[in-house]
Design a protein around this motif. Structure first.
Motif, mmCIF file in Angstrom:
data_model
loop_
_atom_site.group_PDB
_atom_site.id
_atom_site.type_symbol
_atom_site.label_atom_id
_atom_site.label_comp_id
_atom_site.label_asym_id
_atom_site.label_seq_id
_atom_site.Cartn_x
_atom_site.Cartn_y
_atom_site.Cartn_z
ATOM 1 N N MET A 1 -1.653 -10.011 -13.655
ATOM 2 C CA MET A 1 -2.052 -11.311 -13.118
ATOM 3 C C MET A 1 -0.975 -11.879 -12.205
ATOM 4 O O MET A 1 -1.275 -12.514 -11.192
ATOM 5 N N LEU A 2 0.291 -11.652 -12.563
ATOM 6 C CA LEU A 2 1.384 -12.133 -11.720
ATOM 7 C C LEU A 2 1.344 -11.449 -10.356
ATOM 8 O O LEU A 2 1.485 -12.095 -9.315
ATOM 9 N N LEU A 3 1.126 -10.138 -10.353
ATOM 10 C CA LEU A 3 1.001 -9.406 -9.089
ATOM 11 C C LEU A 3 -0.215 -9.893 -8.305
ATOM 12 O O LEU A 3 -0.152 -10.084 -7.085
ATOM 13 N N SER A 4 -1.319 -10.092 -8.999
ATOM 14 C CA SER A 4 -2.536 -10.574 -8.350
ATOM 15 C C SER A 4 -2.313 -11.943 -7.727
ATOM 16 O O SER A 4 -2.785 -12.221 -6.616
ATOM 17 N N ALA A 5 -1.577 -12.822 -8.426
ATOM 18 C CA ALA A 5 -1.314 -14.171 -7.924
ATOM 19 C C ALA A 5 -0.463 -14.132 -6.650
ATOM 20 O O ALA A 5 -0.744 -14.839 -5.680
ATOM 21 N N PHE A 6 0.566 -13.291 -6.652
ATOM 22 C CA PHE A 6 1.430 -13.182 -5.472
ATOM 23 C C PHE A 6 0.653 -12.613 -4.289
ATOM 24 O O PHE A 6 0.720 -13.129 -3.163
ATOM 25 N N ILE A 7 -0.116 -11.544 -4.544
ATOM 26 C CA ILE A 7 -0.892 -10.912 -3.475
ATOM 27 C C ILE A 7 -1.959 -11.867 -2.956
ATOM 28 O O ILE A 7 -2.248 -11.923 -1.754
ATOM 29 N N SER A 8 -2.557 -12.649 -3.861
ATOM 30 C CA SER A 8 -3.571 -13.623 -3.459
ATOM 31 C C SER A 8 -2.989 -14.659 -2.498
ATOM 32 O O SER A 8 -3.617 -15.024 -1.491
ATOM 33 N N ALA A 9 -1.781 -15.151 -2.795
ATOM 34 C CA ALA A 9 -1.126 -16.116 -1.908
ATOM 35 C C ALA A 9 -0.802 -15.478 -0.561
ATOM 36 O O ALA A 9 -0.985 -16.086 0.499
ATOM 37 N N MET A 10 -0.341 -14.222 -0.588
ATOM 38 C CA MET A 10 -0.057 -13.508 0.662
ATOM 39 C C MET A 10 -1.343 -13.304 1.463
ATOM 40 O O MET A 10 -1.359 -13.431 2.691
ATOM 41 N N ASN A 11 -2.432 -13.010 0.761
ATOM 42 C CA ASN A 11 -3.722 -12.836 1.411
ATOM 43 C C ASN A 11 -4.165 -14.131 2.085
ATOM 44 O O ASN A 11 -4.732 -14.115 3.190
ATOM 45 N N GLY A 12 -3.896 -15.265 1.428
ATOM 46 C CA GLY A 12 -4.214 -16.556 2.034
ATOM 47 C C GLY A 12 -3.423 -16.776 3.313
ATOM 48 O O GLY A 12 -3.954 -17.298 4.304
ATOM 49 N N MET A 216 -4.765 -6.757 5.063
ATOM 50 C CA MET A 216 -5.347 -7.789 4.219
ATOM 51 C C MET A 216 -6.401 -7.197 3.292
ATOM 52 O O MET A 216 -6.467 -7.541 2.104
ATOM 53 N N ALA A 217 -7.249 -6.310 3.829
ATOM 54 C CA ALA A 217 -8.289 -5.689 3.010
ATOM 55 C C ALA A 217 -7.667 -4.869 1.886
ATOM 56 O O ALA A 217 -8.145 -4.903 0.744
ATOM 57 N N LEU A 218 -6.600 -4.149 2.200
ATOM 58 C CA LEU A 218 -5.941 -3.318 1.201
ATOM 59 C C LEU A 218 -5.365 -4.162 0.063
ATOM 60 O O LEU A 218 -5.644 -3.922 -1.116
ATOM 61 N N ILE A 219 -4.577 -5.194 0.420
ATOM 62 C CA ILE A 219 -3.903 -5.955 -0.633
ATOM 63 C C ILE A 219 -4.863 -6.877 -1.382
ATOM 64 O O ILE A 219 -4.697 -7.117 -2.572
ATOM 65 N N SER A 220 -5.900 -7.394 -0.697
ATOM 66 C CA SER A 220 -6.825 -8.288 -1.394
ATOM 67 C C SER A 220 -7.737 -7.513 -2.339
ATOM 68 O O SER A 220 -8.115 -8.027 -3.404
ATOM 69 N N THR A 221 -8.098 -6.270 -1.970
ATOM 70 C CA THR A 221 -8.869 -5.432 -2.889
ATOM 71 C C THR A 221 -8.018 -5.093 -4.103
ATOM 72 O O THR A 221 -8.496 -5.113 -5.243
ATOM 73 N N LEU A 222 -6.744 -4.806 -3.870
ATOM 74 C CA LEU A 222 -5.820 -4.565 -4.980
ATOM 75 C C LEU A 222 -5.718 -5.809 -5.867
ATOM 76 O O LEU A 222 -5.743 -5.718 -7.100
ATOM 77 N N SER A 223 -5.637 -6.987 -5.246
ATOM 78 C CA SER A 223 -5.545 -8.229 -6.000
ATOM 79 C C SER A 223 -6.790 -8.449 -6.853
ATOM 80 O O SER A 223 -6.702 -8.846 -8.019
ATOM 81 N N GLN A 224 -7.975 -8.180 -6.276
ATOM 82 C CA GLN A 224 -9.222 -8.341 -7.022
ATOM 83 C C GLN A 224 -9.289 -7.393 -8.214
ATOM 84 O O GLN A 224 -9.746 -7.757 -9.292
ATOM 85 N N TRP A 225 -8.841 -6.156 -8.006
ATOM 86 C CA TRP A 225 -8.850 -5.178 -9.095
ATOM 87 C C TRP A 225 -7.904 -5.623 -10.211
ATOM 88 O O TRP A 225 -8.246 -5.588 -11.387
ATOM 89 N N LEU A 226 -6.699 -6.077 -9.828
ATOM 90 C CA LEU A 226 -5.731 -6.552 -10.814
ATOM 91 C C LEU A 226 -6.275 -7.769 -11.561
ATOM 92 O O LEU A 226 -6.127 -7.898 -12.780
ATOM 93 N N LEU A 227 -6.923 -8.689 -10.814
ATOM 94 C CA LEU A 227 -7.485 -9.888 -11.437
ATOM 95 C C LEU A 227 -8.598 -9.518 -12.415
ATOM 96 O O LEU A 227 -8.664 -10.049 -13.532
ATOM 97 N N THR A 228 -9.468 -8.582 -12.004
ATOM 98 C CA THR A 228 -10.569 -8.172 -12.875
ATOM 99 C C THR A 228 -10.039 -7.513 -14.141
ATOM 100 O O THR A 228 -10.529 -7.763 -15.248
ATOM 101 N N LYS A 229 -9.015 -6.664 -13.993
ATOM 102 C CA LYS A 229 -8.398 -6.036 -15.160
ATOM 103 C C LYS A 229 -7.778 -7.098 -16.073
ATOM 104 O O LYS A 229 -7.876 -7.016 -17.293
ATOM 105 N N ALA A 230 -7.136 -8.100 -15.459
ATOM 106 C CA ALA A 230 -6.490 -9.156 -16.245
ATOM 107 C C ALA A 230 -7.521 -9.967 -17.024
ATOM 108 O O ALA A 230 -7.353 -10.230 -18.219
#
Length: 283
Positions: A1-12, A216-230
């Motif tokens: 979730m921490l990784l997802s949060a950081f990547i989400s902010a970067m995606n924004g 952006m597509a690469l890191i946001s898809t990674l963020s979504q996967w991490l968020l879903t796992k979390a």
């Protein structure tokens, strides 16, 4: 979730940069289109083991996720990044309400207090004291509601669908619906308030734009996967707490991109939303 949060902010932050050259809906379209290929590759590498069986819930998760994303991306383009992400983080408050009304979970006094505190924070961020509530801020809160509804569907299908299939439904619907809206755009005279849903499609013309879109597509898809796992884990209270780290990340990225640093009222509103979210998340 921490990784997802950081990547989400970067995606924004990347969304804010790309919005100077293309509409929010087009950013959503390309982000999800590339995400489809990334998820399909992952599925080909390691096939899913869960059996599935409730496709309507899978499509619902995709539709709600797309609705949350377009509202979130649009608000990023028109208000400071930290505020946009904070308003999107009202989703845990809406999750508590949806769990009460749809899943029959009890609404304790502490949860009711948390909802009051959190939505009081929204008021401080939107600053409606001049009797002119910002339409963009309202859309930001609505995005938080749709995100909560999407998370609620994850809870319903996490044991019957692989997390990658759940993300695939999200990026798949998030590609098809923008394509449909682009097709309808020349024939629809939308009101100004909904014009962001019917923009003119502009094909990116420079290599730098394509590289930003792909990244952006690469890191946001990674963020979504991490968020879903979390959110598929058993410790949702911990996940809820850690998810709020994307607010300071977003404020930092936004400041680097030229956003004004949040004022006292905005900071107070952010603190109230975080406090409300933590009270909801804590068991």
């Amino acid at each position: 979730m921490l990784l997802s949060a950081f990547i989400s902010a970067m995606n924004g932050a990347l969304t804010k940069i790309l919005s100077e050259d293309m509409p929010a809906l087009e950013i959503v379209f390309f982000r999800n289109l590339i995400g489809i290929f990334l998820i399909l590759y992952a599925l080909k590498h390691t096939p899913p083991k869960l059996h599935g069986g409730k496709f309507y819930l899978l499509f619902t998760r995709g539709f709600l996720g797309f609705s949350a994303m377009i509202l979130f991306f649009y608000t990023i383009t028109v208000i400071p990044l930290g505020e946009a992400i904070t308003l999107n983080k009202t989703s845990p408050l809406f999750v508590a309400l949806l769990a009460y009304y749809l899943l029959g979970e009890p609404l304790s006094k502490r949860t009711a207090l948390a909802l009051f505190i959190g939505f009081l924070g929204v008021i401080f961020i939107t600053k409606p004291f001049a009797l002119s509530l910002s339409y963009e801020h309202i859309l930001g809160v609505l995005g938080g509601f749709f995100a909560a509804a999407a998370y609620t569907t994850i809870k319903k299908i996490k044991d019957i669908y692989d997390s990658r299939i759940i993300v695939l439904s999200f990026v798949g619907v998030g590609t098809l619906l923008p394509a449909l809206l682009f097709t309808l755009a020349p024939f629809v005279e939308s009101p100004k308030a909904l014009s962001f849903l019917f923009p003119t499609f502009i094909l990116p013309s420079t290599l730098s734009l394509w590289l930003l879109i792909a990244f952006m597509a690469l890191i946001s898809t990674l963020s979504q996967w991490l968020l879903t796992k979390a959110y598929s884990s058993s410790n949702l209270s911990i996940v809820g707490v850690i998810s709020y780290t994307n607010i300071p990340f977003a404020i930092g990225f936004g400041f680097m991109l030229g956003d004004d640093f949040p004022g006292t009222l905005t900071f107070f509103g952010i603190a109230l939303i975080i406090l409300g979210g933590l009270l909801v998340s804590k068991k």
